[in-house]
Structures are given as C-alpha cells and as structure tokens.
Design a protein around this motif. Structure first.
Motif, PDB file in Angstrom:
ATOM      1  N   LEU A 110       0.834  -1.205   0.000  1.00 33.26           N
ATOM      2  CA  LEU A 110       0.000   0.000   0.000  1.00 33.26           C
ATOM      3  C   LEU A 110       0.866   1.251   0.000  1.00 33.26           C
ATOM      4  N   ASN A 111       0.418   2.234  -0.740  1.00 34.20           N
ATOM      5  CA  ASN A 111       1.029   3.566  -0.711  1.00 34.20           C
ATOM      6  C   ASN A 111      -0.043   4.522  -0.206  1.00 34.20           C
ATOM      7  N   GLY A 112       0.291   5.332   0.795  1.00 36.12           N
ATOM      8  CA  GLY A 112      -0.684   6.316   1.278  1.00 36.12           C
ATOM      9  C   GLY A 112      -1.043   6.072   2.723  1.00 36.12           C
ATOM     10  N   GLU A 162     -14.921   0.143   3.149  1.00 34.15           N
ATOM     11  CA  GLU A 162     -14.820   0.450   4.583  1.00 34.15           C
ATOM     12  C   GLU A 162     -13.630   1.337   4.909  1.00 34.15           C
ATOM     13  N   LEU A 163     -12.789   1.603   3.922  1.00 33.17           N
ATOM     14  CA  LEU A 163     -11.556   2.351   4.188  1.00 33.17           C
ATOM     15  C   LEU A 163     -11.757   3.834   3.930  1.00 33.17           C
ATOM     16  N   ARG A 164     -11.145   4.657   4.785  1.00 29.04           N
ATOM     17  CA  ARG A 164     -11.092   6.100   4.516  1.00 29.04           C
ATOM     18  C   ARG A 164      -9.632   6.515   4.396  1.00 29.04           C
ATOM     19  N   GLY A 165      -9.373   7.567   3.642  1.00 24.76           N
ATOM     20  CA  GLY A 165      -7.998   8.061   3.539  1.00 24.76           C
ATOM     21  C   GLY A 165      -7.615   8.293   2.096  1.00 24.76           C
ATOM     22  N   HIS A 166      -6.332   8.284   1.832  1.00 22.14           N
ATOM     23  CA  HIS A 166      -5.867   8.383   0.451  1.00 22.14           C
ATOM     24  C   HIS A 166      -4.760   7.359   0.294  1.00 22.14           C
ATOM     25  N   TYR A 167      -4.954   6.492  -0.677  1.00 21.98           N
ATOM     26  CA  TYR A 167      -4.051   5.344  -0.787  1.00 21.98           C
ATOM     27  C   TYR A 167      -4.249   4.662  -2.138  1.00 21.98           C
ATOM     28  N   ALA A 168      -3.291   3.817  -2.476  1.00 21.16           N
ATOM     29  CA  ALA A 168      -3.461   2.857  -3.567  1.00 21.16           C
ATOM     30  C   ALA A 168      -2.868   1.572  -3.030  1.00 21.16           C
ATOM     31  N   PHE A 169      -3.525   0.453  -3.298  1.00 20.44           N
ATOM     32  CA  PHE A 169      -2.941  -0.802  -2.836  1.00 20.44           C
ATOM     33  C   PHE A 169      -3.148  -1.909  -3.859  1.00 20.44           C
ATOM     34  N   VAL A 170      -2.341  -2.938  -3.731  1.00 20.27           N
ATOM     35  CA  VAL A 170      -2.488  -4.135  -4.574  1.00 20.27           C
ATOM     36  C   VAL A 170      -2.523  -5.338  -3.635  1.00 20.27           C
ATOM     37  N   ALA A 171      -3.429  -6.283  -3.942  1.00 20.08           N
ATOM     38  CA  ALA A 171      -3.569  -7.465  -3.098  1.00 20.08           C
ATOM     39  C   ALA A 171      -3.446  -8.733  -3.939  1.00 20.08           C
ATOM     40  N   MET A 172      -2.971  -9.817  -3.284  1.00 18.41           N
ATOM     41  CA  MET A 172      -3.017 -11.135  -3.940  1.00 18.41           C
ATOM     42  C   MET A 172      -3.398 -12.187  -2.904  1.00 18.41           C
ATOM     43  N   HIS A 173      -3.928 -13.302  -3.393  1.00 15.06           N
ATOM     44  CA  HIS A 173      -4.366 -14.392  -2.506  1.00 15.06           C
ATOM     45  C   HIS A 173      -3.769 -15.690  -3.036  1.00 15.06           C
ATOM     46  N   SER A 174      -3.231 -16.497  -2.132  1.00 13.34           N
ATOM     47  CA  SER A 174      -2.538 -17.705  -2.609  1.00 13.34           C
ATOM     48  C   SER A 174      -3.494 -18.722  -3.248  1.00 13.34           C
ATOM     49  N   ALA A 183      -6.616  -1.147  -5.963  1.00 11.21           N
ATOM     50  CA  ALA A 183      -7.635  -0.114  -5.786  1.00 11.21           C
ATOM     51  C   ALA A 183      -6.951   1.223  -5.594  1.00 11.21           C
ATOM     52  N   ARG A 184      -7.630   2.283  -6.013  1.00 14.65           N
ATOM     53  CA  ARG A 184      -7.020   3.606  -5.936  1.00 14.65           C
ATOM     54  C   ARG A 184      -7.951   4.627  -5.289  1.00 14.65           C
ATOM     55  N   LYS A 185      -7.449   5.308  -4.287  1.00 15.36           N
ATOM     56  CA  LYS A 185      -8.126   6.488  -3.761  1.00 15.36           C
ATOM     57  C   LYS A 185      -7.067   7.579  -3.714  1.00 15.36           C
ATOM     58  N   GLU A 186      -7.065   8.403  -4.688  1.00 16.64           N
ATOM     59  CA  GLU A 186      -6.153   9.562  -4.817  1.00 16.64           C
ATOM     60  C   GLU A 186      -4.686   9.240  -5.112  1.00 16.64           C
ATOM     61  N   GLU A 216      -4.359   4.008 -17.339  1.00 16.41           N
ATOM     62  CA  GLU A 216      -4.406   4.726 -16.059  1.00 16.41           C
ATOM     63  C   GLU A 216      -5.615   4.306 -15.245  1.00 16.41           C
ATOM     64  N   ILE A 217      -5.427   4.262 -13.955  1.00 16.88           N
ATOM     65  CA  ILE A 217      -6.551   3.961 -13.055  1.00 16.88           C
ATOM     66  C   ILE A 217      -6.950   5.273 -12.390  1.00 16.88           C
ATOM     67  N   ASP A 218      -8.246   5.540 -12.362  1.00 18.31           N
ATOM     68  CA  ASP A 218      -8.734   6.785 -11.764  1.00 18.31           C
ATOM     69  C   ASP A 218      -9.111   6.574 -10.308  1.00 18.31           C
ATOM     70  N   ASN A 219      -9.395   7.696  -9.694  1.00 21.98           N
ATOM     71  CA  ASN A 219      -9.846   7.677  -8.304  1.00 21.98           C
ATOM     72  C   ASN A 219     -11.067   6.790  -8.113  1.00 21.98           C
ATOM     73  N   ASP A 220     -11.119   6.099  -6.993  1.00 22.72           N
ATOM     74  CA  ASP A 220     -12.274   5.271  -6.653  1.00 22.72           C
ATOM     75  C   ASP A 220     -12.528   4.148  -7.654  1.00 22.72           C
TER      76      ASP A 220
END
Ligand code: G6P
Length: 620
Positions: A110-112, A162-174, A183-186, A216-220
């Motif tokens: 995660l960044n942010g 459920e998250l508030r703030g400003h961030y971008a993250f990437v997830a993976m599942h085994s 996902a991107r928020k700002e 490009e990925i936009d906000n939200d």
C-alpha cells in the motif's frame, strides 16, 4: 509515501519486481519487501534500508532455508513489491510491506494512509485478527481476509468500501495465483500491459523497460489484473471502459547517463529542461503562446488577484513568480505554503486565480489547497511536470513544465523549469492586460530565449570555482543565506538544497531582517552566502554584506558578471552571466545547487537519496 509494484504473467517475477522497485525508490527507501506465490504458498522477504539490503536479505533467506524456495530460485510468476517511506509505524522489518493476513494467504502492498485504521484495527482485533505490525496498511489485508469467500475482487471491493484516507494498494491471494486486485483512492496507480503479462505500479518507470502500453486507473476505481489484461470497475463493481496509451518517452532518461549521481545529471539537464519548457511557447518576439492552458483571455485579463500555493522547492519557484507577475502584470499575488493555506479558511473571490505548483502533481497538501480553492469558487491552474498526475485533474487548467523525469530527491531541473513557466505566465498576463510596453515584452522574450545557453555557461564556469569554495567550507556547522527582493527566493532555495543533502543546518533570511535576529549568529566560523545580483536593491544588499564582514564572517557572494563592488566586499564571488535582472534567479540558483552538491559529496553523502526525505510527498 511509497512505491508499489505488482506482476502477473508467464515469466519469473522476482527480478522484474526488484527492477520495478529500483525505479520507484525515489518515492521512499527506508525499507522494502517482495512477496510471491509459488505452489499455492506465499513467500516473502522484507528488509530495513534500501534495495541492496533487500537483495542481501533474499540471499540470506534462501541460504538458511527460511520460507520456501520461491524467492531463492525465482520460479514464481505472480508477486508484489514495495519500497517504503514510513508514516504509521517505525522503520522496522515488521512494519515493512508486504503485509499479510492471519492465515498468510493474502498479501498487500500500500502507498498512502488509511485514516480510519485505529477503529478498524480495534474492530478486527475484537473479531480475533492478530496483527504483526504497527502500520495502518496491515488493516487492509485483514479486512480483505474478513470479506474473502473465494473471490478476491469482491473481497477487495468490500474492504475498499470500509476504508477512509488516500491510498493505492495491490492485493493477492494464494488461492488465486493468477490474479492481482488493486484499488485507488487519490494515490497514483497505473497498469502496464504486456504479452501474457500485466504490471501494476505507482508510476510508469517501474515497468517501462518491459512494456510501453499503459492504462491509467482513476480515483475510486478497482482493477483486476491477470496475465491477459486488466478489468476496471468502479467502487460498486460496475465495469469502466478505459483505453490504453503508448508511452513515447525514453526509459534511458531514467539512467545516470555517465554522471556520478542523478542529481549531477539533472543539474546538467537544466538548459534542456528550460529550453523544452519555453521554446514553442515563445513563437515570436512579441507574444507568449500559452493557448494550451485553456483559461480564456478575457478571464486572465480580468483576474483580480493571484494566489500561489505550493510546498518545498516549488514554493520557492512560486516566490520568484510573484515578483515577476506583480512587476509585469500589476496583479496582486499572494503566496502560501499549501499546508498552511488549506487550514486557514482562506478568503476566496470569484475573480481569483489560484496556482498550484507541484512538480510531481501528487503532493497531498498542494492538491488539498487546490481543491479547497476550487470549492471556494476560484479557478485553479496547475503547474506540474507529470502528465496524468492528480494535479491535472484537480484543476481547471494546466501548464506543464517539460523537465523530463527527475530522480534526484533534491529538485533542480524541475525548479528552473517551474521558474521559467512563472516567467511565461507573468509575461502572458501582462501582455493581455496591456501592463507591459511592447519593447519591454520583446526585450524579455529575447532574453528568455537566451536563458538555456546562459544556464549552460553558468554550470560550466561555476562548477570548478564552487568546488574550491566547497572544500573551504564543507566542515562548517552552520550556513546563513541572505538575499533581497528577487534574490530572496534564490537564497531560500540554496539554503534548502544545502540542508536537504548535506544535513548542515542553514537559515535563509531577507537581508533587511538580518539585524532583527540572525546577526547574533555571526562569527568567524559562519559562512554567509549572499545573493547579490544586479537589482534595484543591490546597494542595500552591499551594505548588509559589509555588516556581515564587519562581524568576521566569510561572505560567499553570487554576483552578476562584471559587478566589481560585490567582489570588493565578499571573500569569494561566483559570477553569473549577464541577463535581465528579473530573470537572474534562474541563473543565480545554479551555483547554489552546485555548492550544496559538492559540500554533500565532500562529506561522502548520498545526494540522490538524502535521509528521511522523499521525492513525492503524498501524505500531509
Ligand atoms: C518534497 C521534495 C521536494 C519538493 C516538495 C514539493 O519535499 O523532496 O523536492 O520540492 O516535495 O513537491 P512537489 O512535487 O509538489 O513539487
């Protein structure tokens, strides 16, 4: 702020992830980590420090048999990487990303900032989740775990809600070893599309060596990434259509090109950066063409007031702009650092133009100030170096600096390009308002066209002399910088450069204020750097230099070519080529960049990655 990268495809990904992180280190470098999925299990390595430490940790990880062998033998074809600039939680291995869930099946980077992390942590802990770090980011992996019922995209979407703030993250599942979900928020997020492989990252250079096809990925927005491509949805899961772009700029631009550091390379790129920024905007000697800006002439003609908001070096560029705009266009200009402006409930009027200057286009405080201004009814102009950055979206109009990619954390070529844009803007508004005589406009345009070659000359002439001055002073414990009028932003910037990269305390003051405090600091051990270029206040500056000298302090002066009076007072004088006095800051800053550089190098410091700093500050 941090750098994130992800890969899913048909090639072993470990080295691709590390190569991506190398390109993102400018975003933060206090710790780093990678995770991959191999044989249905996640293997992960993290380390405090830069990527060299991460590589060493990987070697150790494989040698002592901890984890599985995926990161040692590199067969895995899906993974995540992260380079961190600490916000929540100290710089420790436990706080480095990627972060996992309780079962170590989900990993995220995660960044942010997740602003509601405390309440979520408590809620999740009450549900039995066990945390292994102090970070806000770890909440995200546990939240996804709570929502996961076989579909990672859905679980990420539910968590995102459920998250508030400003961030971008990437997830993976085994359990889903061919899917990444981001996902991107700002905070920035881009996708790189290859043949049977897809990248995701905070910025394009992370994968530019591998592919030039970008989305490009936009906000939200959320994006599900597989080897076959990327599917974007909004926060409710509705599909979003997005075209791809072809990147034309050169990946080699990010390499050092024969210089010992990126900073030195970028100092030498300043003539080109300014030339790129001004050339096609000055098609003739009697007009400035800023038609790309999309603010209509009538609006600019009737602007009542300009407010400039920015942070750090960009703020200093704004200060230069203030003098130029007021002088030429006779519009009142106010300045504020964005982090103050956004919280001082500023008074805005419909005919205000607010200019946000941000090389990255991502600085949280500057973006917030720009948004506030728009909400208050002002028009907002962004001056930025990055196409597609958030600043370009949070504004009514954009003027790009064309400095190219800047890697060194201490800004150099983006600064002079910002100053150049402020000059262009000042002249254009003056031209529209009829506040500048035609001959003066022509004279200034002609002189601006010569600035790139004069910057080149300044670098050539100053470098050797600056090295000698640096050798004299590199062990001093404190430097004072003094300047007046247009020289003041130059000395503020010079002092910032020195403290950023050499860690030597500096103070920069309006020379007229010296007697109200800083004069008490003067003694034989204090070099005083004086910006004493040609200007209507030069005589006053000379008096201040006399006062400094009389207290036994060494005066290092920046002077205009042929200015003998300055050399009579100063112990050492660095000359800049002759130019119009109001354009002098763009030349005068160069010896000060070099002074900071050589002092830092003599003290054996890493100028490209100074401690605790980051190039892009996406947190407030
Ligand atoms: C950081 C960088 C500085 C930069 C400032 C503002 O502090 O280290 O070099 O001047 O952020 O950044 P911006 O991208 O908004 O110009």
């Amino acid at each position: 702020m941090c750098g994130i990268v992800g890969y899913v495809g048909d090639r072993p990904c470990r080295d691709l992830l590390i190569a991506g992180l190398e390109k993102l280190e400018y975003r933060g470098y206090d710790s780093a980590g990678v995770s991959v999925i191999s044989d249905g299990e996640i293997d992960s390595v993290r380390a405090v420090g830069n990527l060299a430490n991460l590589r060493a940790a990987m070697r150790e990880h494989s040698a002592n048999g901890s984890g599985n062998v995926a990161l040692a033998t590199a067969p895995a074809t899906i993974g995540l990487g992260h380079t961190r600039w600490a916000t929540h939680g100290r710089v420790t291995e436990e706080n480095a990303h990627p972060h996992g869930d309780c079962g170590d099946k989900i990993h995220i980077v995660l960044n942010g900032i997740v602003e509601n992390h405390s309440e979520l942590r408590k809620e999740l802990a009450d549900d039995g989740h066990v945390f292994s770090s102090e970070t806000d980011a770890e909440i995200v992996s546990h939240l996804i775990e709570r929502h996961f019922d076989g579909d990672l995209t859905k679980a990420v979407r539910d968590a995102f809600g459920e998250l508030r703030g400003h961030y971008a993250f990437v997830a993976m599942h085994s359990d889903q070893p061919d899917v990444l979900v981001a996902a991107r928020k700002e905070c920035p997020l881009v996708i790189g599309l290859g043949e049977h492989e897809t990248f995701v990252a905070s910025a394009i250079p992370a994968f530019l060596r591998e592919t030039r096809r970008v989305m490009e990925i936009d906000n939200d927005e959320l994006v599900t990434i597989t080897p076959g491509g990327a599917v974007i949805t909004d926060a409710e899961g509705n599909p979003v259509e997005r075209g791809e772009q072809e990147i034309t700029w050169d990946e080699d631009a990010a390499e050092k090109g024969g210089y010992e550091t990126f900073m030195m390379k970028e100092i030498h790129e300043q003539p080109d950066a300014v030339a790129e920024t001004i050339t096609d905007r000055l098609p003739s000697l009697d007009s400035v063409d800023l038609s790309e800006m999309e603010l209509d002439d009538e609006y600019l003609r009737n602007v009542d007031r300009i407010v400039i908001v920015a942070c750090g070096t960009s703020y200093h560029a704004g200060l230069v702009g203030r003098y130029a705009i007021e002088q030429w266009a006779r519009v009142p200009v106010e300045m504020d650092v964005a982090s103050e402006y956004r919280y001082r409930d500023p008074v805005l009027r419909p005919n205000d133009l607010v200019i946000g200057i941000t090389q990255s286009g991502e600085t949280a405080d500057t973006l917030a100030a720009m948004r506030l201004a728009r909400e208050g009814g002002a028009k907002v102009l962004a001056v930025t170096n990055v196409m597609g950055s958030q600043a370009t979206r949070d504004s009514d109009a954009v003027l790009f600096t064309r400095a190219g990619l800047e890697i060194g954390v201490a800004a150099t070529k983006t600064f002079v390009s910002q100053v150049a844009v402020m000059y262009l803007l000042g002249l254009r508004i003056a031209e529209l308002r009829g506040t500048i005589p035609d001959e003066r406009l022509t004279e200034l345009i002609a002189e601006l066209k010569h600035i790139p070659s004069k910057i080149e000359e300044t670098i050539e002439v100053a470098d050797q002399q600056v090295q000698a001055i640096a050798r004299t002073h590199h062990k001093r414990r404190f430097f004072l910088y003094l300047g007046r009028h247009i020289g003041l932003p130059v000395c503020l910037e010079g002092a910032l450069k020195l403290k950023e990269i050499s860690y030597i305390p500096t103070d920069a003051y309006a020379a007229g204020e010296m007697k109200h405090g800083p004069i008490a600091l003067l003694d034989e051990d204090t070099p005083v750097v004086c910006v004493a270029t040609e200007s209507p206040v030069l005589e006053k500056m000379l008096s201040n230099m006399q006062e400094v000298s009389a207290r036994g302090a060494d005066v290092v002066a920046i002077a205009s070519a042929g200015s003998e009076q300055v050399a009579e007072v100063a112990n050492q004088t660095l000359y800049i080529p002759d130019t119009d006095w109001i354009l002098e800051p763009i030349l005068a800053v160069i010896p000060l960049q070099l002074l900071a550089y050589h002092i830092a190098r003599l003290n054996d410091l890493n100028v490209d990655q100074p401690r605790n700093l980051a190039k892009t500050v996406t947190v407030e």
